[in-house]
Design an enzyme around this catalytic site. Sequence first.
Site, mmCIF file in Angstrom:
data_model
loop_
_atom_site.group_PDB
_atom_site.id
_atom_site.type_symbol
_atom_site.label_atom_id
_atom_site.label_comp_id
_atom_site.label_asym_id
_atom_site.label_seq_id
_atom_site.Cartn_x
_atom_site.Cartn_y
_atom_site.Cartn_z
ATOM 1 N N LYS A 147 24.238 -1.299 -16.489
ATOM 2 C CA LYS A 147 24.290 -0.240 -15.815
ATOM 3 C C LYS A 147 24.565 0.898 -14.812
ATOM 4 C CE LYS A 147 18.989 -1.243 -15.765
ATOM 5 N NZ LYS A 147 18.503 -0.634 -16.411
ATOM 6 N N CYS A 185 9.116 -0.296 -17.820
ATOM 7 C CA CYS A 185 8.488 -1.634 -17.405
ATOM 8 C C CYS A 185 8.411 -1.400 -16.265
ATOM 9 C CB CYS A 185 9.828 -2.833 -17.621
ATOM 10 S SG CYS A 185 10.767 -3.237 -18.729
ATOM 11 N N ASP A 198 16.311 -4.484 -4.743
ATOM 12 C CA ASP A 198 16.770 -4.808 -6.492
ATOM 13 C C ASP A 198 17.178 -3.474 -6.200
ATOM 14 O OD1 ASP A 198 16.683 -3.941 -9.040
ATOM 15 O OD2 ASP A 198 14.844 -4.441 -9.847
ATOM 16 N N GLN A 248 19.436 0.163 -10.307
ATOM 17 C CA GLN A 248 19.423 1.470 -10.466
ATOM 18 C C GLN A 248 20.337 2.604 -9.415
ATOM 19 O OE1 GLN A 248 18.210 3.502 -13.336
ATOM 20 N NE2 GLN A 248 17.136 1.603 -13.965
ATOM 21 N N HIS A 299 10.223 -1.809 -10.952
ATOM 22 C CA HIS A 299 10.320 -3.167 -12.290
ATOM 23 C C HIS A 299 9.609 -4.361 -12.710
ATOM 24 C CE1 HIS A 299 12.579 -4.809 -15.411
ATOM 25 N NE2 HIS A 299 12.768 -3.495 -16.004
HETATM 26 N N1 PMP Z 1 14.988 -3.176 -11.783
HETATM 27 C C1 PMP Z 1 15.562 -2.466 -12.221
HETATM 28 C C2 PMP Z 1 15.104 -0.905 -11.085
HETATM 29 C C3 PMP Z 1 15.870 -2.162 -13.782
HETATM 30 O O1 PMP Z 1 16.493 -0.828 -13.964
HETATM 31 C C4 PMP Z 1 16.435 -2.524 -14.798
HETATM 32 C C5 PMP Z 1 16.265 -2.736 -15.804
HETATM 33 N N2 PMP Z 1 15.751 -1.381 -16.706
HETATM 34 C C6 PMP Z 1 15.916 -4.153 -14.265
HETATM 35 C C7 PMP Z 1 15.424 -4.372 -12.848
HETATM 36 C C8 PMP Z 1 16.290 -5.061 -15.044
HETATM 37 O O2 PMP Z 1 17.373 -5.129 -15.384
HETATM 38 P P1 PMP Z 1 18.265 -6.507 -16.271
HETATM 39 O O3 PMP Z 1 16.895 -5.785 -17.373
HETATM 40 O O4 PMP Z 1 20.125 -6.348 -16.547
HETATM 41 O O5 PMP Z 1 18.133 -8.017 -15.736
#
Ligand code: PMP
Length: 408
Positions: free
Chosen positions: A227, A366, A201, A204, A124
């Site tokens: 999430k 993203c 990270d 997910q 991401h």
């Molecule tokens: N890493 C991953 C794998 C994500 O899916 C997301 C959110 N789509 C993020 C980081 C960023 O998370 P946040 O916007 O809640 O900070």
Amino acid sequence: SPVLDVAAIRADFPILSRQVHGRPLVYLDNAATSQTPRQVIEAFDAYYSGYNANIHRGLHTLADEATAAFEGTRETVRGFLNAAEHREIIFTRGTTEAINLVVNSWGRANLGPGDEVLISRLEHHSNIVPWQLLAAELGFTIKVIPVDERGVLDLDAYRALLGERTRLVAVNHVSNAFGTVNPVKEMAALAHAHGALILVDGAQATPHQEVDVRDIDADFYAFSGHKVYGPTGVGVLYGKAALLEAMPPWQGGGEMIRTVSFEAGTTFAEIPHKFEAGTPAIAEVIALGEALRWVAGVGLSAIGAWEERLLQHATAAVSRIDGLRILGTAPGKAGVLSFVVDGAHSQDIGLLIDQLGVAIRTGHHCAQPLLAQFGVDATCRASFAAYNTLEEIDTFAEALTRVIGMVR
Ligand code: PMP
């Protein structure tokens, strides 16, 4: 296989009974944000109606109650991740802020010209851009762990990239764009064998499987409340205590100091408070605790098994659609279905299917470097949660077929 009482689960989510464009909502955008059970919503009401107060500094009843609930959540999160100590749990605004904390505290103190950070192509943007910003300043090198045509990380290439200048490996546990589940335990062992750290990270992963940071041997692990059936505005950074203790503060302000003096300089609080400057999102943190209790009550292994069933059902259903290509076919992937359709723009599909009450996500998720490798700049993505049903998947597949017929 573990059975989920989906009807009982759905009853916990008020939003699931609303209509969109005159039809029952079918919510399949869970990888972007999950819906919120009433237990979490009620935690906000209980806090603001009963014990709203700033934490830590107070010597009155409300402040004590708020502090106890806030710090109690730290212990809940510790248990959720199986961390060794609650002081290894730092509350942030989300995964993004957790990663930025590591980058700007650990990275700034430990990286320079010649050093290497390995980042997977599955990441991401939040696990890419903070590193790029710091690399531009400090002059270290970013190397990319490649993925194959299924969206699986190339572990041989990873082994070959690891070297004596590798300082850290940044990888997600589960890809938000494709659902790939990465072998982070194996990757951590390889990183450590080269004297490098690993930041995982987990944004997910935490909603879909049990996570044990000690079993993985992760140095840092990040996730977001919104999430995992919790609120927005709150997330977590787990870090090994010895690492966190050695790291300099990132943001300065109240809460994170021991003493402040113009003459003698400032000394800092112990972890975790050293990394929690200012008044945190108190209600959100407390509500996150409720979300994690809700998840534990249902059981992550049952949730994961149900989502796999939903994914199989959805994969079979959309595979019957002519000209539809699924991106991300990793074995054992999580409940994420990314696809493109010949002759139909993803954005058009997303807009039209919303007219039929179905919420999916379209765009680059993203993850532009990943999508670029597959020659697309957008996909449609349906992603599943504990409250989704097989009937909803059928509704989605029928709506998708109809929409594709309209735009082609
Ligand atoms: N890493 C991953 C794998 C994500 O899916 C997301 C959110 N789509 C993020 C980081 C960023 O998370 P946040 O916007 O809640 O900070």
